[in-house]
Design a protein around this motif. Structure first.
Motif: not given
Length: 395
Positions: A188, A229, A223, A192
Motif C-alpha cells: 500500500s 495501481e 491486495n 501511494r
C-alpha cells in the motif's frame, strides 16, 4: 595462456567457502528427493503447492515451439494461457517469457534503452536493495539513472524520488515476496508513493504467485491491486505453479511495446505449447484446490512455533521461505551438511547471493511436508546448532 583468471577465481571461491556446485536429483517423490542414491526430506524446493508432481495428460504432442513468438512460435496454447491470465489478474494483456530472469532484465532494458525513434530513453529506475539479481543486471544494462533504496524503507524511497526532479519517467521495482528473506513488500505504501511521484510500480511476484490471495493469484489478488495501481506485474510458473517460464502483465500498450522492443522476447524461441498447456492446467488446479494453500499456511505456522519453542531464531517471515541466519559461509555449509547427514536436504545460501555476514540456511516449506517432517527437522536443527554453538559465538 588466455583466461588464466578462471582457475584462480574458482580457487578463491572454494577457499572462501563460496563455490557453487550442482547436485544431480535422481528422483522426486512427494516431499522426498533422492540424490547420490540417498533419499532426503526436501526442504529446499520452491514447489510450494506440490503442483510440480501432479500428472498431466494433454493432446498437445508438439515437443517444441519451433521459433520465436513473433515468427511461428506462438501457438493457440500460448494464446489461451495469456488470455486466461489477463482475465484472472484484471490486466489488459500478458506476455510470456522463458524465465523470470529474462522477464525482469527485459523490462529494465526495453523501457530504458530505446523508443520507437531508436533514441535512448532517459529515466529513473529505483529498486529495492534486496531485489533479485535479474532486476539489478537489467538496470545496469539499461540507460536509466539507477538507484537503490534500503530494503522496504519507504522514507528512503521517497527521498530518492524527490531528488529525481521529474527528469524522465520513473519505474519503482520491488518484490511481492523476497526470495532470500521471505518477507513482503509494503504494497500500500509503494502504491501511494509511486502515485504521489507519478511513477510506475513494477512488482516481481515470483514467490507470491500461486501462494498468496484467496485463489492463488498472488500479491495482486491479496491486495486487490488494479492495473493503474500496479502497472507492471511479473511472475513465474516454475515455483508454486510447478512448470516453468514467466509472464509480464499490464496494459495493452505496454505489452505491444515489449512485443516489439524486448530483445529477450523477440530473439528467443518460445517455450513449448505443451508447457503452456500444462501451465494453464496447473494454474486452474491452484485456484480450485484451496487445501494446498491452507496446508502450506498450517505448515508455516507449525515451523515458526516449533522453532520458537526450540529457541532458534528465524528471520521475520510469514511465507514459505524461512531463513535461519548463520553469518559465515563456511559454517553455513557445515550446518547444511550436518542436517543432510540427518536426512534433510537443505541449502546454505551464501554471499554474493545474500549480503556479506548474512549467510544462512534457507528453509522452504511446501504443501507436501507432513507435521512429523517439520517436527523432526526442528529437532535436528536444534542439535546441529547446539554442536556448533562455540563456533557461532566467535562470529
Amino acid at each position: 595462456m588466455p583466461f588464466e583468471f578462471l582457475s584462480q577465481a574458482l580457487l578463491e571461491r572454494e577457499q572462501q567457502g563460496l563455490l557453487r556446485r550442482e547436485h544431480v536429483v535422481q528422483a522426486y517423490q512427494q516431499q522426498y528427493v533422492t540424490i547420490a542414491g540417498r533419499r532426503y526430506i526436501n526442504f529446499s524446493s520452491n514447489d510450494y503447492l506440490g503442483l510440480a508432481q501432479t500428472p498431466f495428460n494433454t493432446s498437445t504432442q508438439v515437443g517444441g515451439s519451433g521459433g520465436s513468438p513473433v515468427v511461428t512460435g506462438y501457438s493457440k496454447q500460448h494464446q489461451e494461457l495469456c488470455e486466461y491470465l489477463a482475465a484472472q489478474l484484471n490486466r489488459e494483456a500478458v506476455l510470456l517469457m522463458n524465465s523470470g530472469f529474462a522477464a525482469n532484465a527485459t523490462l529494465c532494458q526495453s523501457l530504458f534503452s530505446q523508443s520507437g525513434s531508436q533514441s535512448p530513453v532517459k529515466g529513473n529506475l529505483v529498486v529495492d536493495k534486496l531485489a533479485h539479481a535479474s532486476i539489478i543486471d537489467g538496470a545496469l544494462a539499461s540507460h536509466a539513472n539507477f538507484s537503490r533504496f534500503r530494503h522496504n524503507d519507504m522514507d528512503h524511497l521517497h527521498s530518492l524520488l524527490a531528488k529525481n526532479n521529474n527528469e524522465g519517467d520513473t519505474l519503482i521495482m520491488s518484490e511481492g515476496v523476497f526470495s532470500m528473506d521471505g518477507d513482503q513488500a509494503p504494497i500500500s505504501e509503494l502504491v501511494r508513493i509511486s502515485q504521489q511521484h507519478s511513477a510506475w510500480l513494477s512488482l516481481d511476484d515470483a514467490h507470491g504467485f500461486g501462494v498468496l490471495g484467496q485463489n492463488g493469484m498472488g500479491t495482486v489478488e491479496a491486495n486487490a491491486l488494479s492495473q493503474s495501481e500496479l502497472p507492471v506485474l511479473m511472475a513465474t510458473f516454475g515455483k508454486a505453479i510447478g512448470t516453468g517460464g514467466a509472464f509480464i502483465a499490464g496494459s495493452q500498450t505496454l505489452i505491444d511495446y515489449l512485443r516489439n522492443f524486448a530483445r529477450h522476447y523477440v530473439y528467443s524461441t518460445a517455450f513449448s505449447p505443451m508447457q503452456a498447456a500444462h501451465t494453464l492446467a496447473n494454474i486452474k488446479l491452484c485456484q480450485q484446490e484451496h487445501w494446498r494453500r491452507e496446508k502450506l499456511q498450517n505448515n508455516i505456522r507449525l515451523f515458526k512455533r516449533l522453532m520458537q519453542d526450540a529457541q532458534l531464531e528465524v528471520l521475520s517471515s510469514d511465507t514459505a521461505i524461512q531463513p535461519v541466519l548463520i553469518g559465515c559461509p563456511k559454517l553455513a555449509l557445515k550446518v547444511a551438511d550436518e542436517l543432510r547427514q540427518s536426512g534433510f536436504w537443505v541449502t546454505a545460501i551464501r554471499t554474493p547471493t545474500v549480503p556479506k555476514k548474512t549467510d544462512r540456511i534457507r528453509i522452504t516449506l511446501t504443501t507436501l511436508h507432513e507435521e512429523q517432517d517439520i517436527q523432526h527437522l526442528v529437532f535436528a536443527f536444534a542439535e546441529v546448532m547446539e554442536r556448533n554453538k562455540e563456533e557461532r559465538s566467535q562470529l
